[in-house]
Write a protein that holds these residues in place. Sequence first.
Motif, PDB file in Angstrom:
ATOM      1  N   GLY A  97      -9.474 -19.284   6.763  1.00 31.22           N
ATOM      2  CA  GLY A  97     -10.127 -20.427   8.551  1.00 31.22           C
ATOM      3  C   GLY A  97      -8.761 -21.131   7.555  1.00 31.22           C
ATOM      4  O   GLY A  97      -8.590 -22.622   8.252  1.00 31.22           O
ATOM      5  N   ARG A  98      -7.806 -20.588   7.131  1.00 33.64           N
ATOM      6  CA  ARG A  98      -7.003 -21.442   5.913  1.00 33.64           C
ATOM      7  C   ARG A  98      -4.939 -20.986   7.056  1.00 33.64           C
ATOM      8  O   ARG A  98      -5.042 -19.999   7.037  1.00 33.64           O
ATOM      9  N   ALA A  99      -4.888 -22.110   8.016  1.00 40.18           N
ATOM     10  CA  ALA A  99      -3.346 -21.407   7.753  1.00 40.18           C
ATOM     11  C   ALA A  99      -2.066 -20.891   7.155  1.00 40.18           C
ATOM     12  O   ALA A  99      -2.251 -21.492   5.516  1.00 40.18           O
ATOM     13  N   ALA A 100      -1.853 -20.196   7.598  1.00 40.52           N
ATOM     14  CA  ALA A 100      -0.905 -18.991   6.337  1.00 40.52           C
ATOM     15  C   ALA A 100       0.360 -18.944   7.345  1.00 40.52           C
ATOM     16  O   ALA A 100       0.195 -18.327   8.025  1.00 40.52           O
ATOM     17  N   SER A 101       1.800 -18.655   6.409  1.00 41.97           N
ATOM     18  CA  SER A 101       2.840 -18.152   6.592  1.00 41.97           C
ATOM     19  C   SER A 101       2.775 -16.625   6.764  1.00 41.97           C
ATOM     20  O   SER A 101       2.237 -16.195   6.140  1.00 41.97           O
ATOM     21  N   LEU A 102       3.581 -16.460   7.751  1.00 43.38           N
ATOM     22  CA  LEU A 102       4.014 -14.716   7.715  1.00 43.38           C
ATOM     23  C   LEU A 102       4.584 -13.825   6.604  1.00 43.38           C
ATOM     24  O   LEU A 102       3.777 -12.956   6.518  1.00 43.38           O
ATOM     25  N   SER A 103       4.980 -14.282   5.885  1.00 41.61           N
ATOM     26  CA  SER A 103       5.567 -14.164   4.729  1.00 41.61           C
ATOM     27  C   SER A 103       4.630 -14.325   3.737  1.00 41.61           C
ATOM     28  O   SER A 103       4.277 -13.335   2.347  1.00 41.61           O
ATOM     29  N   VAL A 104       3.132 -15.076   3.118  1.00 42.77           N
ATOM     30  CA  VAL A 104       2.459 -15.401   2.165  1.00 42.77           C
ATOM     31  C   VAL A 104       1.440 -13.969   3.208  1.00 42.77           C
ATOM     32  O   VAL A 104       1.134 -12.984   2.357  1.00 42.77           O
ATOM     33  N   LEU A 105       1.444 -14.065   4.606  1.00 45.67           N
ATOM     34  CA  LEU A 105       0.868 -12.472   4.880  1.00 45.67           C
ATOM     35  C   LEU A 105       1.065 -11.195   4.413  1.00 45.67           C
ATOM     36  O   LEU A 105       0.570 -10.613   4.097  1.00 45.67           O
ATOM     37  N   LYS A 106       2.179 -11.022   4.653  1.00 42.19           N
ATOM     38  CA  LYS A 106       2.464  -9.402   4.266  1.00 42.19           C
ATOM     39  C   LYS A 106       2.506  -9.641   3.099  1.00 42.19           C
ATOM     40  O   LYS A 106       2.670  -8.159   2.624  1.00 42.19           O
ATOM     41  N   SER A 107       2.767 -10.447   2.264  1.00 43.88           N
ATOM     42  CA  SER A 107       2.737 -10.409   0.453  1.00 43.88           C
ATOM     43  C   SER A 107       1.461  -9.622   0.768  1.00 43.88           C
ATOM     44  O   SER A 107       1.525  -9.508  -1.044  1.00 43.88           O
ATOM     45  N   VAL A 108       0.725 -10.295   1.157  1.00 43.13           N
ATOM     46  CA  VAL A 108      -0.924  -9.822   0.606  1.00 43.13           C
ATOM     47  C   VAL A 108      -1.279  -8.248   1.385  1.00 43.13           C
ATOM     48  O   VAL A 108      -2.398  -7.689   1.128  1.00 43.13           O
ATOM     49  N   SER A 109      -0.568  -7.982   2.274  1.00 36.64           N
ATOM     50  CA  SER A 109      -0.606  -7.241   3.476  1.00 36.64           C
ATOM     51  C   SER A 109      -1.560  -5.759   2.546  1.00 36.64           C
ATOM     52  O   SER A 109      -1.912  -5.083   2.476  1.00 36.64           O
ATOM     53  N   SER A 110      -0.374  -5.610   1.427  1.00 34.14           N
ATOM     54  CA  SER A 110      -0.215  -4.072   1.216  1.00 34.14           C
ATOM     55  C   SER A 110      -1.149  -4.247   0.103  1.00 34.14           C
ATOM     56  O   SER A 110      -1.459  -3.035   0.195  1.00 34.14           O
ATOM     57  N   ALA A 111      -1.572  -4.986  -0.780  1.00 34.43           N
ATOM     58  CA  ALA A 111      -3.256  -4.810  -0.855  1.00 34.43           C
ATOM     59  C   ALA A 111      -4.631  -5.004  -0.583  1.00 34.43           C
ATOM     60  O   ALA A 111      -5.302  -4.669  -0.836  1.00 34.43           O
ATOM     61  N   LEU A 112      -4.318  -4.879   1.114  1.00 35.25           N
ATOM     62  CA  LEU A 112      -5.334  -4.511   1.582  1.00 35.25           C
ATOM     63  C   LEU A 112      -5.771  -3.615   2.341  1.00 35.25           C
ATOM     64  O   LEU A 112      -7.162  -2.930   1.873  1.00 35.25           O
ATOM     65  N   VAL A 113      -4.892  -2.782   3.326  1.00 35.43           N
ATOM     66  CA  VAL A 113      -4.868  -2.056   3.863  1.00 35.43           C
ATOM     67  C   VAL A 113      -3.743  -0.743   3.635  1.00 35.43           C
ATOM     68  O   VAL A 113      -2.914  -0.549   3.685  1.00 35.43           O
ATOM     69  N   ASN A 114      -4.191   0.433   3.524  1.00 33.02           N
ATOM     70  CA  ASN A 114      -2.920   1.678   3.636  1.00 33.02           C
ATOM     71  C   ASN A 114      -3.174   2.223   4.852  1.00 33.02           C
ATOM     72  O   ASN A 114      -4.734   2.400   5.145  1.00 33.02           O
ATOM     73  N   ILE A 115      -2.260   3.142   6.031  1.00 29.51           N
ATOM     74  CA  ILE A 115      -2.717   3.463   7.709  1.00 29.51           C
ATOM     75  C   ILE A 115      -2.055   4.840   6.884  1.00 29.51           C
ATOM     76  O   ILE A 115      -0.278   4.759   6.896  1.00 29.51           O
ATOM     77  N   HIS A 116      -2.391   6.017   7.460  1.00 30.78           N
ATOM     78  CA  HIS A 116      -1.631   6.892   6.925  1.00 30.78           C
ATOM     79  C   HIS A 116      -1.746   7.635   8.352  1.00 30.78           C
ATOM     80  O   HIS A 116      -2.945   8.024   8.723  1.00 30.78           O
ATOM     81  N   GLY A 117      -0.888   8.888   8.746  1.00 28.35           N
ATOM     82  CA  GLY A 117      -0.703   9.085  10.442  1.00 28.35           C
ATOM     83  C   GLY A 117      -0.852  10.511   9.789  1.00 28.35           C
ATOM     84  O   GLY A 117      -0.349  11.159   8.558  1.00 28.35           O
ATOM     85  N   GLN A 118      -1.240  11.752  10.638  1.00 34.15           N
ATOM     86  CA  GLN A 118      -0.589  12.902  10.292  1.00 34.15           C
ATOM     87  C   GLN A 118       1.089  13.583   9.757  1.00 34.15           C
ATOM     88  O   GLN A 118       0.247  14.533   9.351  1.00 34.15           O
ATOM     89  N   SER A 119       2.057  12.771  10.523  1.00 35.39           N
ATOM     90  CA  SER A 119       3.064  13.926   9.717  1.00 35.39           C
ATOM     91  C   SER A 119       2.925  13.154   8.800  1.00 35.39           C
ATOM     92  O   SER A 119       4.010  13.317   7.713  1.00 35.39           O
ATOM     93  N   ASP A 120       2.220  11.982   7.905  1.00 42.88           N
ATOM     94  CA  ASP A 120       2.700  11.569   6.497  1.00 42.88           C
ATOM     95  C   ASP A 120       1.854  12.308   5.320  1.00 42.88           C
ATOM     96  O   ASP A 120       2.495  12.399   4.068  1.00 42.88           O
ATOM     97  N   THR A 121       1.393  13.527   5.301  1.00 43.47           N
ATOM     98  CA  THR A 121       1.096  14.660   4.148  1.00 43.47           C
ATOM     99  C   THR A 121       2.330  15.118   3.927  1.00 43.47           C
ATOM    100  O   THR A 121       2.608  15.538   3.267  1.00 43.47           O
ATOM    101  N   SER A 122       3.142  15.356   4.849  1.00 46.09           N
ATOM    102  CA  SER A 122       4.713  15.464   4.128  1.00 46.09           C
ATOM    103  C   SER A 122       5.264  15.172   2.521  1.00 46.09           C
ATOM    104  O   SER A 122       5.812  15.657   1.862  1.00 46.09           O
ATOM    105  N   ALA A 123       4.769  13.882   2.496  1.00 45.69           N
ATOM    106  CA  ALA A 123       5.287  13.025   0.982  1.00 45.69           C
ATOM    107  C   ALA A 123       4.192  13.987  -0.127  1.00 45.69           C
ATOM    108  O   ALA A 123       5.197  13.355  -0.987  1.00 45.69           O
TER     109      ALA A 123
END
Length: 174
Positions: free
Chosen positions: A125-151
């Motif tokens: 509910g509180r306004a946030a900047s894009l930089s704040v969102l980006k700084s916390v997003s890696s702690a929230l979700v990982n998305i993997h596509g089918q070609s990611d298995t090469s890693a």
Amino acid sequence: RTYEKLLINFRKDMPMLSTLHIENIAVVKRLDIEFLQGMTVLTGETGAGKSIIIDSINLLLGKKAEKELIRHGEKSCMVSGLFSSLADSCIQILSDAGIYVDEDGKLLVQRTVCADGKSQIRINGRAASLSVLKSVSSALVNIHGQSDTSALTEPKNQLSMLDIYSSNSKLLLE
């Protein structure tokens, strides 16, 4: 036909994306998705709409907001996600960024993009900047596509993936 798979909520120590709400993105007028505990796999034929869901999640996590995502004839689009089961490490990352979970330990992230190119981000509910969102997003979700298995075939990645899966971060810190 080509079938694609996309994995969401893969790591055990990651929070869970409980619900996703999408409005006016691409061809979607309104869509609500409730995710169950654990790993979620989106599968389907090419063109089934998986990429709209993934684009929406990426927008929610700080990807560049492009007005082309807005459904034809609409003035704005919006995506919101409710995250639950946040680990202490995730809560600490959020806290370090000045973001606090609600009394139920949940986090609501909302992003609106307008046709004029402006966007608005709200976290619990509180306004946030894009930089704040980006700084916390890696702690929230990982998305993997089918070609990611090469890693997985690269030895430099195998040990760190095993460490993540085994949840031995405390031992690694020691």
